[in-house]
Motif scaffolding. Sequence first.
Motif, mmCIF file in Angstrom:
data_model
loop_
_atom_site.group_PDB
_atom_site.id
_atom_site.type_symbol
_atom_site.label_atom_id
_atom_site.label_comp_id
_atom_site.label_asym_id
_atom_site.label_seq_id
_atom_site.Cartn_x
_atom_site.Cartn_y
_atom_site.Cartn_z
ATOM 1 N N ALA A 135 0.833 -1.202 0.000
ATOM 2 C CA ALA A 135 0.000 0.000 0.000
ATOM 3 C C ALA A 135 0.871 1.257 0.000
ATOM 4 C CB ALA A 135 -0.926 -0.003 1.210
ATOM 5 N N GLU A 136 1.998 1.214 0.725
ATOM 6 C CA GLU A 136 2.929 2.344 0.708
ATOM 7 C C GLU A 136 3.568 2.511 -0.668
ATOM 8 O OE1 GLU A 136 4.625 4.874 3.291
ATOM 9 O OE2 GLU A 136 2.474 4.724 2.961
ATOM 10 N N PHE A 137 3.947 1.406 -1.297
ATOM 11 C CA PHE A 137 4.491 1.498 -2.647
ATOM 12 C C PHE A 137 3.507 2.219 -3.570
ATOM 13 C CE2 PHE A 137 7.017 -2.750 -2.096
ATOM 14 C CZ PHE A 137 7.918 -2.108 -1.268
ATOM 15 N N ALA A 138 2.248 1.807 -3.501
ATOM 16 C CA ALA A 138 1.231 2.409 -4.369
ATOM 17 C C ALA A 138 1.007 3.876 -4.017
ATOM 18 C CB ALA A 138 -0.077 1.627 -4.251
ATOM 19 N N ARG A 139 1.052 4.206 -2.743
ATOM 20 C CA ARG A 139 0.803 5.588 -2.317
ATOM 21 C C ARG A 139 1.816 6.562 -2.884
ATOM 22 N NH1 ARG A 139 2.811 9.125 1.150
ATOM 23 N NH2 ARG A 139 4.305 7.651 2.059
ATOM 24 N N VAL A 140 3.099 6.187 -2.839
ATOM 25 C CA VAL A 140 4.141 7.147 -3.230
ATOM 26 C C VAL A 140 4.331 7.223 -4.744
ATOM 27 C CG1 VAL A 140 5.329 6.878 -1.034
ATOM 28 C CG2 VAL A 140 6.013 5.454 -2.985
ATOM 29 N N LEU A 141 3.786 6.280 -5.503
ATOM 30 C CA LEU A 141 3.936 6.321 -6.959
ATOM 31 C C LEU A 141 2.929 7.275 -7.591
ATOM 32 C CD1 LEU A 141 4.500 2.590 -8.001
ATOM 33 C CD2 LEU A 141 6.122 4.480 -8.260
ATOM 34 N N ALA A 142 3.408 8.035 -8.562
ATOM 35 C CA ALA A 142 2.518 8.880 -9.353
ATOM 36 C C ALA A 142 1.757 8.015 -10.348
ATOM 37 C CB ALA A 142 3.336 9.935 -10.090
ATOM 38 N N PRO A 143 0.584 8.474 -10.823
ATOM 39 C CA PRO A 143 -0.083 7.741 -11.900
ATOM 40 C C PRO A 143 0.866 7.534 -13.077
ATOM 41 C CG PRO A 143 -1.543 9.410 -11.003
ATOM 42 C CD PRO A 143 -0.203 9.636 -10.362
ATOM 43 N N PHE A 172 15.676 -14.655 6.097
ATOM 44 C CA PHE A 172 15.474 -14.097 4.764
ATOM 45 C C PHE A 172 14.287 -14.837 4.162
ATOM 46 C CE2 PHE A 172 19.436 -12.506 5.888
ATOM 47 C CZ PHE A 172 19.928 -11.623 4.946
ATOM 48 N N ARG A 173 13.147 -14.145 4.059
ATOM 49 C CA ARG A 173 11.909 -14.782 3.646
ATOM 50 C C ARG A 173 11.816 -14.847 2.128
ATOM 51 N NH1 ARG A 173 10.857 -11.906 8.378
ATOM 52 N NH2 ARG A 173 9.617 -13.046 9.934
ATOM 53 N N ARG A 174 11.748 -16.043 1.617
ATOM 54 C CA ARG A 174 11.568 -16.229 0.183
ATOM 55 C C ARG A 174 10.078 -16.133 -0.151
ATOM 56 N NH1 ARG A 174 15.953 -21.177 0.145
ATOM 57 N NH2 ARG A 174 17.799 -19.838 0.062
ATOM 58 N N ARG A 175 9.776 -15.760 -1.390
ATOM 59 C CA ARG A 175 8.394 -15.514 -1.794
ATOM 60 C C ARG A 175 8.066 -16.260 -3.078
ATOM 61 N NH1 ARG A 175 7.037 -13.103 3.021
ATOM 62 N NH2 ARG A 175 8.233 -11.213 3.385
ATOM 63 N N GLN A 176 6.787 -16.527 -3.268
ATOM 64 C CA GLN A 176 6.305 -17.089 -4.524
ATOM 65 C C GLN A 176 5.820 -15.955 -5.431
ATOM 66 O OE1 GLN A 176 6.577 -19.991 -5.794
ATOM 67 N NE2 GLN A 176 7.375 -21.042 -3.965
ATOM 68 N N GLU A 181 2.470 -11.127 -7.048
ATOM 69 C CA GLU A 181 1.563 -10.518 -8.021
ATOM 70 C C GLU A 181 0.210 -10.216 -7.395
ATOM 71 O OE1 GLU A 181 1.148 -11.978 -11.953
ATOM 72 O OE2 GLU A 181 3.190 -12.767 -12.049
ATOM 73 N N GLU A 182 -0.302 -11.124 -6.575
ATOM 74 C CA GLU A 182 -1.586 -10.893 -5.904
ATOM 75 C C GLU A 182 -1.523 -9.638 -5.029
ATOM 76 O OE1 GLU A 182 -2.523 -14.328 -3.644
ATOM 77 O OE2 GLU A 182 -2.818 -15.632 -5.392
ATOM 78 N N LEU A 183 -0.465 -9.512 -4.259
ATOM 79 C CA LEU A 183 -0.307 -8.354 -3.390
ATOM 80 C C LEU A 183 -0.186 -7.064 -4.191
ATOM 81 C CD1 LEU A 183 2.218 -9.937 -0.881
ATOM 82 C CD2 LEU A 183 -0.081 -9.130 -0.294
ATOM 83 N N THR A 184 0.515 -7.139 -5.307
ATOM 84 C CA THR A 184 0.694 -5.969 -6.153
ATOM 85 C C THR A 184 -0.643 -5.497 -6.707
ATOM 86 O OG1 THR A 184 2.913 -6.755 -6.758
ATOM 87 C CG2 THR A 184 1.920 -5.086 -8.174
ATOM 88 N N ARG A 185 -1.416 -6.416 -7.218
ATOM 89 C CA ARG A 185 -2.719 -6.057 -7.777
ATOM 90 C C ARG A 185 -3.684 -5.582 -6.693
ATOM 91 N NH1 ARG A 185 -1.562 -10.792 -11.165
ATOM 92 N NH2 ARG A 185 -1.189 -10.049 -13.302
ATOM 93 N N ALA A 186 -3.618 -6.207 -5.529
ATOM 94 C CA ALA A 186 -4.495 -5.801 -4.432
ATOM 95 C C ALA A 186 -4.208 -4.367 -3.986
ATOM 96 C CB ALA A 186 -4.336 -6.748 -3.253
ATOM 97 N N ALA A 187 -2.985 -3.908 -4.198
ATOM 98 C CA ALA A 187 -2.618 -2.533 -3.856
ATOM 99 C C ALA A 187 -3.018 -1.540 -4.945
ATOM 100 C CB ALA A 187 -1.112 -2.446 -3.605
ATOM 101 N N GLY A 188 -3.621 -2.032 -6.022
ATOM 102 C CA GLY A 188 -4.086 -1.155 -7.088
ATOM 103 C C GLY A 188 -3.095 -0.929 -8.204
#
Length: 218
Positions: A135-143, A172-176, A181-188
């Motif tokens: 959500a922070e990533f999405a907040r600070v990015l311009a359209p 060190f947490r590895r991710r799938q 991608e799900e988290l990215t899309r959920a953040a808009g």
Amino acid sequence: MTEPEFLTETRAFYDAIAADYAERFREQLAGSPVDRAVLALFAELVRGERADGRVAELGCGPGRVTHHLHGLGLDVSGIDLSPEMVGLARRTYPELSFTEGSLFDLPFQDGELTGAAAWYSIIHTPSERLPEVFAEFARVLAPGGHLLLAFQVGDEPLRIDRPFGHPVVLDFRRRQPDRIEELTRAAGLEVTSRTVREPEPGVETAAQAYVFARKPSA
């Protein structure tokens, strides 16, 4: 408000190993053409959106990737949780700006950045707290702004105990990629590309993933 324990532990870990870490990985990009290609693509995408746009590396460590992005023509600064890492980055690259900060409270205004790179910096956040970071990533990015995420692929964390002989330990947490991608899309944000490369023999223990995303234009 009391700081979450995982942030305190992460800061202490990187404060302890800052100088050794910087020396160990100083030339890593020189030996990784895929990483350089990924960063070059990110820089081209950002410049194509806005040539003079501001960019930040979120979790910059000793600043080597921030410096590399600067060399690719970006107006880039770095932030990191570890004051020792920030101090080292400032001394090594005095022409660039580095600031202490957390992924949970980025020191940027809404829509301030044309590009943001989280280069292996989401790997210390517990899974249940990742939506806040995205959500922070999405907040600070311009359209129209671009996001680059890099991380190790896997399900089980890798515990690093006493690196370089220092009395610290960290997971060190590895991710799938599908979950990221799900988290990215959920953040808009719109996922535009995903690449996974196999680990380099004798160097890495897990595949490496790179996800590109873009904030929809207004």
